[in-house]
Design an enzyme around this catalytic site. Structure first.
Site, PDB file in Angstrom:
ATOM      1  N   GLU A  63     -84.656 -15.284 -30.462  1.00  0.00           N
ATOM      2  CA  GLU A  63     -84.884 -16.672 -30.819  1.00  0.00           C
ATOM      3  C   GLU A  63     -85.634 -16.678 -32.149  1.00  0.00           C
ATOM      4  O   GLU A  63     -86.786 -16.257 -32.205  1.00  0.00           O
ATOM      5  CB  GLU A  63     -85.725 -17.353 -29.739  1.00  0.00           C
ATOM      6  CG  GLU A  63     -85.930 -18.814 -30.019  1.00  0.00           C
ATOM      7  CD  GLU A  63     -87.175 -19.388 -29.368  1.00  0.00           C
ATOM      8  OE1 GLU A  63     -87.170 -20.578 -29.083  1.00  0.00           O
ATOM      9  OE2 GLU A  63     -88.165 -18.655 -29.167  1.00  0.00           O
ATOM     10  N   ASP A  88     -88.398 -13.760 -27.278  1.00  0.00           N
ATOM     11  CA  ASP A  88     -88.936 -15.096 -27.503  1.00  0.00           C
ATOM     12  C   ASP A  88     -89.717 -15.140 -28.820  1.00  0.00           C
ATOM     13  O   ASP A  88     -90.460 -14.208 -29.141  1.00  0.00           O
ATOM     14  CB  ASP A  88     -89.892 -15.400 -26.328  1.00  0.00           C
ATOM     15  CG  ASP A  88     -90.376 -16.822 -26.296  1.00  0.00           C
ATOM     16  OD1 ASP A  88     -89.546 -17.723 -26.142  1.00  0.00           O
ATOM     17  OD2 ASP A  88     -91.602 -17.036 -26.429  1.00  0.00           O
TER      18      ASP A  88
HETATM   19  C1  NOJ Z   1     -89.599 -20.516 -26.803  1.00  0.00           C
HETATM   20  C2  NOJ Z   1     -89.097 -20.778 -25.430  1.00  0.00           C
HETATM   21  O1  NOJ Z   1     -87.719 -21.013 -25.479  1.00  0.00           O
HETATM   22  C3  NOJ Z   1     -89.883 -21.945 -24.889  1.00  0.00           C
HETATM   23  O2  NOJ Z   1     -89.353 -22.385 -23.649  1.00  0.00           O
HETATM   24  C4  NOJ Z   1     -91.331 -21.547 -24.765  1.00  0.00           C
HETATM   25  O3  NOJ Z   1     -92.100 -22.670 -24.388  1.00  0.00           O
HETATM   26  C5  NOJ Z   1     -91.874 -21.027 -26.100  1.00  0.00           C
HETATM   27  N1  NOJ Z   1     -90.979 -20.104 -26.749  1.00  0.00           N
HETATM   28  C6  NOJ Z   1     -93.207 -20.327 -25.909  1.00  0.00           C
HETATM   29  O4  NOJ Z   1     -93.012 -19.064 -25.315  1.00  0.00           O
END
Ligand code: NOJ
Ligand code: CA
Length: 560
Positions: A242, A200
């Site tokens: 991500e 993440d």
């Molecule tokens: C990205 C995630 O996909 C999202 O759902 C989340 O709120 C944020 N990162 C914070 O961890």
């Protein structure tokens, strides 16, 4: 061992809490998911990406962790999790989990200790400022829901940094102990048997944040270090990240300055996601062609993960304001369908007017473009959204298994469900559910099963190159091909409504018994490829050649 299994995988992402509830408490759980593995195996997916499994107060759907070494007790026990890995493995399905280590929950014992005293051993695990930072109101990821990136903590008598919500304090990656702990966490889950991590918020993990300096430098060597660690522990583990950044920054996430691909294996293709939505909105493939042309070439061994929908809003921030408006006009015409001034909080079926032909077209396109396809649970049956729920929760409603009470998701009192089940006329569980679609051979679910199975017979898609075939075509048509040592596949997609005929006769000499393997309908045989009909929203997958002499070791299909 399968070389780079992930580039031939079909990934399915789900939240345990909305998938299947086994004990009737209204919350999906691990035994419930185990009970649905045969469904997933039949669908043909080869890898599950589970959204956060860790204990959490649940203020950001699990992306606020209080213990990285356990599973949320609402989902079951670590023993249940180990059983899930075993059962999934038996069906040829790998499991990757979300690793949310940019920040912790403010309830995490580390933060509780850190805020309690400047002398706490955990104080320096977080990012502090004694004075109010001048950039306090800059860099918010959730504008509207989040008003600052530095908040004052009365207990700590200091300001702490949080790139996301204020209950998600950022860890400080500069701290050696933090880095060592991240490695320990990764080792723990690899040892248990996960196949890798969806990491993440990677651009924020690697920032060196200093108060008053909104654009912090990034330490990419952290990624090299983590990759090396992971690979020593499990040679075929994958890091799927991500990192929604500008195209010219992407390469640094995959490779070091010398071009060696020793950082992240895969990134989500946010660039392509925005372009796909724009192309579908315009009924014109040009934005996709541009994405194929303009995205920097990946270092050998690195791959993309493609998606149409995930658990967040569709993020259109990489489009221009005018392009974003075009997508809004088609797919998010009402204000309450949009979020954070950049995105759309809807599922794909309702965005496409529940037009079955258009849904198939969109998913056929996503699954045949470069990289590994990722499918969000419920999309395979065409689920809708619930816009009466807050923010991103609109697309996080329980899986619709049947027309039984609570959609077969849970036996709990409906008031106790983790989130309400969709029950409107068009997308409600009485109409849209797995059981009904299972009985109907012509259903969307049946189509997804066929499409995924066909894709898995074509390892060059995803693992090989993906190129636009630049021939004159009627408007709305995209022709692209996938090539590697195992063979060549050719794809035609009509994003528009007008039927067309495409002449690809020039490719015939290079083909070896061209054969259609999937299409939206029965078309006349492909012949010499010089007059290929294509209906409005039609698509055709044509195998051009199969290199039967390719090496069985590196060319074998993945998984089962
Ligand atoms: C990205 C995630 O996909 C999202 O759902 C989340 O709120 C944020 N990162 C914070 O961890
Ligand atoms: Ca439960």
């Amino acid at each position: 061992m399968n070389d780079r299994w992930f580039s031939k995988a079909v990934v399915y992402c789900l939240d345990i809490d909305t998938f299947a509830d086994s004990n009737g408490d209204g919350i999906g759980d691990i035994p419930g998911l185990i009970g649905r593995l045969d469904y997933l195996a039949r669908l043909g997916v080869t890898c599950l990406w589970l959204h956060p499994v860790h204990p959490s107060p649940g203020r950001d759907d699990g992306y606020d962790v209080t213990d990285f070494y356990n599973v949320d007790p609402r989902f079951g026990t670590l023993g249940d999790f180990a059983e899930l890995l075993h059962q999934a493995g038996d069906r040829g399905i790998r499991v990757i989990i979300d690793l949310v280590v940019n920040h912790t929950s403010d309830q995490h014992p580390w933060f509780q200790s850190a805020r309690s005293s400047p002398d706490s051993p955990y104080r320096d695990w977080y990012v502090w400022s004694d004075t109010e930072p001048s950039d306090r109101h800059q860099g918010m990821v959730f504008p509207g829901e989040q008003h600052e990136t530095w908040s004052y903590d009365r207990r700590a008598k200091a300001w702490y940094y949080h790139r996301f919500y204020r209950f998600q304090p950022d860890l400080d990656i500069r701290n050696e102990q933090v880095r060592a702990e991240l490695k320990k966490i990764m080792s723990f889950w690899l040892q248990l048997g996960v196949a890798g991590f969806r990491m993440d918020a990677v651009p924020f993990i690697i920032e060196h944040t200093t108060p008053g300096q909104p654009s912090s430098p990034k330490d990419f060597d952290v990624l090299t270090d983590l990759r090396q660690h992971v690979q020593w522990r499990r040679g075929d583990a994958v890091l799927l990240a991500e990192a929604n950044v500008e195209p010219d920054e992407l390469v640094d996430y995959f490779a070091d300055a010398g071009g060696s691909a020793n950082r992240l294996h895969m990134l989500f293709d946010f660039m392509l996601n925005g372009r796909l939505l724009l192309a579908l909105a315009r009924q014109d493939p040009e934005p996709v062609i541009e994405a194929l042309r303009d995205t920097p070439a990946l270092p050998a061994g690195a791959s993309w993960a493609t998606f149409l929908r995930n658990h967040d809003e569709i993020d259109l921030s990489r489009l221009t304001a005018a392009q974003r408006e075009e997508v809004y006009a088609q797919f998010g015409p009402e204000e309450h369908m949009r979020l954070y001034g950049r995105g759309i909080r809807r599922r794909l079926a309702p965005m496409l007017g529940n037009d079955r032909r258009r849904i198939e077209l969109a998913y056929s396109l996503q699954f045949t473009l470069r990289g590994t396809p990722v499918l969000r649970y419920g999309e395979e049956i065409g689920m809708g959204e619930d816009l009466s729920l807050d923010g991103r929760e609109a697309i996080r409603t329980p899986m619709q298994w049947s027309s039984l009470r609570n959609a077969g998701f849970s036996t709990a009192d409906p008031a106790d469900l983790v989130r309400p089940i969709i029950d409107d006329d068009e997308y409600g569980y009485g109409t849209v559910n797995v059981t009904a679609q299972r009985r109907d051979r012509g259903s969307l679910l049946g189509w997804f099963e066929r499409m995924i199975r066909t894709l898995r017979e074509a390892p060059e898609v995803g693992a090989g190159s993906c190129t636009h075939v630049d021939v004159p075509t009627p408007p709305g048509i995209l022709v692209h091909r996938a090539d590697d040592h195992s063979g060549t596949m050719l794809f035609l997609h009509n994003l528009g409504t007008e039927p067309a005929t495409v002449d690809l006769g020039d490719l015939y000499d290079d083909a070896e018994l061209p054969t259609e393997v999937l299409a939206d309908q029965d078309y006349p045989p492909v012949g010499k490829l010089d007059a290929l009909d294509l209906d409005g929203f039609g698509y055709r997958w044509i195998r051009l050649r199969l290199n039967s002499h390719h090496s069985p070791i590196t060319g074998s299909t993945s998984g089962m």
